[in-house]
Design a protein around this motif. Structure first.
Motif, PDB file in Angstrom:
ATOM      1  N   LEU A 302       0.856  -1.175   0.000  1.00  0.00           N
ATOM      2  CA  LEU A 302       0.000   0.000   0.000  1.00  0.00           C
ATOM      3  C   LEU A 302       0.897   1.230   0.000  1.00  0.00           C
ATOM      4  O   LEU A 302       1.582   1.507   0.976  1.00  0.00           O
ATOM      5  CB  LEU A 302      -0.905  -0.019   1.232  1.00  0.00           C
ATOM      6  CG  LEU A 302      -2.161   0.842   1.211  1.00  0.00           C
ATOM      7  CD1 LEU A 302      -3.056   0.483   0.030  1.00  0.00           C
ATOM      8  CD2 LEU A 302      -2.932   0.662   2.517  1.00  0.00           C
ATOM      9  N   SER A 303       0.890   1.968  -1.118  1.00  0.00           N
ATOM     10  CA  SER A 303       1.874   3.032  -1.324  1.00  0.00           C
ATOM     11  C   SER A 303       1.385   4.415  -0.925  1.00  0.00           C
ATOM     12  O   SER A 303       2.177   5.351  -0.859  1.00  0.00           O
ATOM     13  CB  SER A 303       2.265   3.073  -2.800  1.00  0.00           C
ATOM     14  OG  SER A 303       1.161   3.501  -3.586  1.00  0.00           O
ATOM     15  N   GLY A 304       0.087   4.552  -0.706  1.00  0.00           N
ATOM     16  CA  GLY A 304      -0.480   5.885  -0.546  1.00  0.00           C
ATOM     17  C   GLY A 304      -0.987   6.460  -1.848  1.00  0.00           C
ATOM     18  O   GLY A 304      -1.512   7.563  -1.882  1.00  0.00           O
ATOM     19  N   GLY A 305      -0.846   5.694  -2.932  1.00  0.00           N
ATOM     20  CA  GLY A 305      -1.321   6.119  -4.243  1.00  0.00           C
ATOM     21  C   GLY A 305      -2.687   5.547  -4.567  1.00  0.00           C
ATOM     22  O   GLY A 305      -3.221   4.684  -3.863  1.00  0.00           O
ATOM     23  N   ILE A 306      -3.224   5.998  -5.686  1.00  0.00           N
ATOM     24  CA  ILE A 306      -4.593   5.670  -6.054  1.00  0.00           C
ATOM     25  C   ILE A 306      -4.760   4.207  -6.462  1.00  0.00           C
ATOM     26  O   ILE A 306      -5.775   3.571  -6.158  1.00  0.00           O
ATOM     27  CB  ILE A 306      -5.092   6.612  -7.184  1.00  0.00           C
ATOM     28  CG1 ILE A 306      -6.570   6.431  -7.443  1.00  0.00           C
ATOM     29  CG2 ILE A 306      -4.285   6.423  -8.458  1.00  0.00           C
ATOM     30  CD1 ILE A 306      -7.449   6.968  -6.360  1.00  0.00           C
ATOM     31  N   ASP A 341      -1.761   8.946   4.329  1.00  0.00           N
ATOM     32  CA  ASP A 341      -2.901   8.598   3.476  1.00  0.00           C
ATOM     33  C   ASP A 341      -3.202   7.097   3.555  1.00  0.00           C
ATOM     34  O   ASP A 341      -4.368   6.684   3.592  1.00  0.00           O
ATOM     35  CB  ASP A 341      -2.618   8.988   2.027  1.00  0.00           C
ATOM     36  CG  ASP A 341      -2.625  10.491   1.808  1.00  0.00           C
ATOM     37  OD1 ASP A 341      -3.149  11.213   2.674  1.00  0.00           O
ATOM     38  OD2 ASP A 341      -2.100  10.941   0.772  1.00  0.00           O
ATOM     39  N   SER A 342      -2.148   6.284   3.567  1.00  0.00           N
ATOM     40  CA  SER A 342      -2.341   4.835   3.665  1.00  0.00           C
ATOM     41  C   SER A 342      -2.969   4.456   4.999  1.00  0.00           C
ATOM     42  O   SER A 342      -3.854   3.584   5.069  1.00  0.00           O
ATOM     43  CB  SER A 342      -1.005   4.111   3.490  1.00  0.00           C
ATOM     44  OG  SER A 342      -0.485   4.306   2.197  1.00  0.00           O
ATOM     45  N   LEU A 343      -2.510   5.097   6.073  1.00  0.00           N
ATOM     46  CA  LEU A 343      -3.065   4.806   7.390  1.00  0.00           C
ATOM     47  C   LEU A 343      -4.539   5.200   7.466  1.00  0.00           C
ATOM     48  O   LEU A 343      -5.346   4.502   8.102  1.00  0.00           O
ATOM     49  CB  LEU A 343      -2.265   5.526   8.467  1.00  0.00           C
ATOM     50  CG  LEU A 343      -0.862   4.972   8.738  1.00  0.00           C
ATOM     51  CD1 LEU A 343      -0.112   5.865   9.722  1.00  0.00           C
ATOM     52  CD2 LEU A 343      -0.945   3.543   9.263  1.00  0.00           C
ATOM     53  N   GLU A 344      -4.890   6.293   6.825  1.00  0.00           N
ATOM     54  CA  GLU A 344      -6.299   6.691   6.808  1.00  0.00           C
ATOM     55  C   GLU A 344      -7.143   5.663   6.053  1.00  0.00           C
ATOM     56  O   GLU A 344      -8.256   5.324   6.474  1.00  0.00           O
ATOM     57  CB  GLU A 344      -6.441   8.072   6.166  1.00  0.00           C
ATOM     58  CG  GLU A 344      -7.861   8.621   6.230  1.00  0.00           C
ATOM     59  CD  GLU A 344      -7.988  10.008   5.624  1.00  0.00           C
ATOM     60  OE1 GLU A 344      -9.141  10.451   5.420  1.00  0.00           O
ATOM     61  OE2 GLU A 344      -6.946  10.642   5.346  1.00  0.00           O
ATOM     62  N   LEU A 345      -6.600   5.159   4.952  1.00  0.00           N
ATOM     63  CA  LEU A 345      -7.320   4.154   4.181  1.00  0.00           C
ATOM     64  C   LEU A 345      -7.526   2.875   4.984  1.00  0.00           C
ATOM     65  O   LEU A 345      -8.635   2.331   5.037  1.00  0.00           O
ATOM     66  CB  LEU A 345      -6.573   3.849   2.881  1.00  0.00           C
ATOM     67  CG  LEU A 345      -7.184   2.739   2.016  1.00  0.00           C
ATOM     68  CD1 LEU A 345      -8.500   3.200   1.402  1.00  0.00           C
ATOM     69  CD2 LEU A 345      -6.219   2.283   0.922  1.00  0.00           C
ATOM     70  N   VAL A 346      -6.450   2.361   5.620  1.00  0.00           N
ATOM     71  CA  VAL A 346      -6.593   1.106   6.371  1.00  0.00           C
ATOM     72  C   VAL A 346      -7.548   1.285   7.547  1.00  0.00           C
ATOM     73  O   VAL A 346      -8.274   0.354   7.926  1.00  0.00           O
ATOM     74  CB  VAL A 346      -5.233   0.546   6.826  1.00  0.00           C
ATOM     75  CG1 VAL A 346      -4.352   0.224   5.627  1.00  0.00           C
ATOM     76  CG2 VAL A 346      -4.518   1.477   7.773  1.00  0.00           C
ATOM     77  N   LYS A 347      -7.568   2.475   8.132  1.00  0.00           N
ATOM     78  CA  LYS A 347      -8.515   2.750   9.211  1.00  0.00           C
ATOM     79  C   LYS A 347      -9.949   2.743   8.679  1.00  0.00           C
ATOM     80  O   LYS A 347     -10.857   2.155   9.292  1.00  0.00           O
ATOM     81  CB  LYS A 347      -8.201   4.100   9.855  1.00  0.00           C
ATOM     82  CG  LYS A 347      -9.156   4.475  10.976  1.00  0.00           C
ATOM     83  CD  LYS A 347      -8.824   5.855  11.540  1.00  0.00           C
ATOM     84  CE  LYS A 347      -9.832   6.263  12.621  1.00  0.00           C
ATOM     85  NZ  LYS A 347      -9.551   7.627  13.149  1.00  0.00           N
ATOM     86  N   ASN A 348     -10.153   3.369   7.520  1.00  0.00           N
ATOM     87  CA  ASN A 348     -11.493   3.413   6.931  1.00  0.00           C
ATOM     88  C   ASN A 348     -12.003   2.021   6.576  1.00  0.00           C
ATOM     89  O   ASN A 348     -13.199   1.738   6.678  1.00  0.00           O
ATOM     90  CB  ASN A 348     -11.495   4.292   5.675  1.00  0.00           C
ATOM     91  CG  ASN A 348     -11.260   5.753   5.987  1.00  0.00           C
ATOM     92  OD1 ASN A 348     -11.387   6.190   7.127  1.00  0.00           O
ATOM     93  ND2 ASN A 348     -10.898   6.532   4.966  1.00  0.00           N
TER      94      ASN A 348
END
Length: 558
Positions: A302-306, A341-348
């Motif tokens: 998970l890179s933080g990219g789209i 950004d990646s941490l926000e995604l995994v949390k979501n």
């Protein structure tokens, strides 16, 4: 007559399991009062069986399975199933068949006439076409059933990659209609493509316009390897109105009564958006690939990219967030927001994750006496960037090996087309989720994810920031690539429309078109080594697009 349309998800090669599913469905249909139940093309063995058809004993096993199935079906109900057969054919020859099972036996069997050899299809490799004299309606309870198989409905289609037989053959539907068929029945294994559903309706509508006979279309659903089958089975009445429309991307059993048709107004075809279709197909394709191959969990970087954000979200939807494992692998060139950004995604999403900085391993490679001087001579050059990608790929593969998780590659079609990807790095994995999704569609589907959820899943910053591999200082994709909107339009022309550089140069900057075409051709060797992905377009990288690697593409005038 009450007819049930069974939209099932068979597993290739699983004769016992598929037949059990058929029997369970027949039981449900019988309880609902159905007189006849229709199943899809090659449902007994699953589609596409490919070279399993060549294995000793397989066709005989399929014929035994069909005979056994006939004996287990209640005598008062008819069942039509698709299967390969060697019955009543010369030794070594087989047919793509549809059989009516009734009163404990195979009461009728028809063969497919038109065998597709375009795109992913290669049916002439396996099957023998039907004898013209055998194309006639099947009699059942006083009705003449114009039973035919998939491609037999596509006769005369003008598309470059649709039916184009090397030998002129007649129109099977016309033969069946002129022979007095009361119903036209097509059992299919028709793979998903964007706009394919509308095309099927157009084809069926043209048949009904000509012959004014009700038309029943039954399609397979589910994912098998790189193909996704969307279902969307339907019935059109003799007045060319939709009498029944079944759902997409899931199994279903629905009914059509020839005496009492359904309310046609309630069965209007509702068009799905492009992004909705892509998302549903990606989720189903990944879910079925994992389940049918025996994987319970997957792992990805998970890179933080789209791209990785969308791939991660698709995986969570397909198999559940608790089965998705994300690795955050920052390098010395990673921005702070790549982690946040990646941490926000995994949390979501509620994912399991690890943060594993790769800089220490990267520096170890730099200091190794064998390759250290080479890397120091061009810091952050191409070799160094690829090294970082390969360190990340190794981390993903270690966990795949250790835990038996499926490793997901996250590159999109735009990058794979021009080679903006690293062999054994970001291309490493067992399944390439987005390999047939252009970059512009990655954004489209990602925004759909948030709209569909009614909340933020993929962080807005990921959707807004310039895409970057973050393998060199201040790097962004557009340092190397044309703007994605331009790139994707040119790639669509080159790949899906097979247009020439000369033609495309009339629409787009000629220098850019030549650059894209050169990169596309040069990087075929990379795509030969990429993991399988999910076919979504008319021309996907993989089994349906067979381009040479050792070749020169220099016939066009400069």
């Amino acid at each position: 007559m009450k007819i049930a349309l069974a939209q099932l998800n068979p597993t290739v090669g699983d004769l016992r399991g598929n037949c059990q599913r058929i029997l369970e469905t027949v039981q449900r249909g019988e309880q609902a009062g159905a007189n006849l139940i229709l199943f899809s093309e090659l449902v007994v063995c699953g589609y596409p069986p490919k070279d399993i058809l060549l294995r000793e004993g397989f066709i005989e096993a399929c014929d035994r399975a069909v005979a056994h199935l006939a004996g287990q079906i209640p005598s008062e109900i008819g069942v039509i199933v698709g299967h390969p057969t060697g019955q009543k054919l010369p030794p070594g020859r087989i047919a793509n068949a549809a059989s009516l099972l009734y009163e404990g036996q195979v009461s009728a069997c028809v063969h497919k006439l038109l065998l597709p050899t375009y795109d992913v299809f290669d049916e002439h490799r396996y099957f023998r076409s039907a004898e013209l004299s055998s194309i006639q309606p099947v009699l059942f309870q006083g009705l003449k059933l114009g039973l035919h198989i998939c491609e037999d409905a596509w006769w005369g289609q003008p598309d470059t990659f649709y039916h184009n037989q090397p030998v002129e053959l007649p129109d099977p539907v016309q033969i069946l209609a002129e022979a007095g068929s009361d119903l036209l029945i097509n059992i299919s294994a028709s793979p998903f493509e964007i706009e394919k559903r509308e095309r099927r309706h157009q084809i069926v509508s043209s048949h009904v316009d000509r012959f004014s006979i009700p038309y029943l279309f039954v399609n397979q659903v589910g994912g098998n390897d790189d193909l996704v089958f969307d279902g969307h089975s339907f019935v059109t009445d003799q007045h060319n109105r939709i009498a029944l429309q079944m759902p997409g991307f899931k199994e279903d059993l629905s009914y059509f009564d020839t005496e009492h048709p359904l309310d046609v107004e309630a069965n209007k075809v509702e068009a799905s958006s492009r992004e909705e279709q892509l998302f549903e197909a990606l989720v189903l394709g990944l879910r079925d690939y994992m389940q049918k191959c025996g994987f319970t969990d997957c792992v990805l970087g998970l890179s933080g990219g789209i791209d990785s954000a969308l791939a991660c979200t698709i995986a969570a939807e397909a198999i559940g967030a608790e089965h998705v494992h994300a690795l955050l692998l920052p390098s010395r060139y990673s921005s702070e927001h790549s982690i946040s950004d990646s941490l926000e995604l995994v949390k979501n999403l509620g994912l399991d994750y690890e943060i594993i900085p790769i800089d220490e391993v990267h520096r170890a490679f730099e200091n190794l006496p064998v390759i250290g001087d080479d890397l120091k001579g061009q810091p952050a050059g191409l070799a160094d960037q690829n090294l970082q990608a390969r360190i990340r790929g190794a981390n993903v593969m270690v966990r795949s090996n250790r835990h038996g998780w499926l490793a997901l590659a996250t590159g999109n079609k735009s990058e794979l087309a021009v080679g903006y990807c690293t062999l054994y790095g970001d291309m490493a994995g067992g399944f390439a989720v987005l390999s047939d999704v252009f970059k512009r569609d990655v954004y489209l589907v990602s925004r759909h994810v948030n709209q569909r959820a009614g909340r933020t899943i993929i962080p807005e910053h990921i959707l807004e920031k310039p895409p970057s591999a973050e393998l060199a200082p201040n790097q962004v994709d557009q340092d190397t690539l044309p703007p994605y909107d331009l790139l994707d339009e040119i790639l669509k022309g080159l790949i899906e429309d097979e247009l020439s550089v000369q033609s495309l140069s009339k629409q787009f900057p000629a220098e850019t078109v030549r650059w894209v075409a050169r990169k596309l051709d040069q990087n075929e060797f990379k795509r030969r080594q990429m993991p399988p992905g999910i076919k979504l377009s008319g021309r996907a990288f993989g089994s349906g697009r067979r381009m040479p690697m050792a070749a020169r593409f220099q016939w066009e005038a400069e």
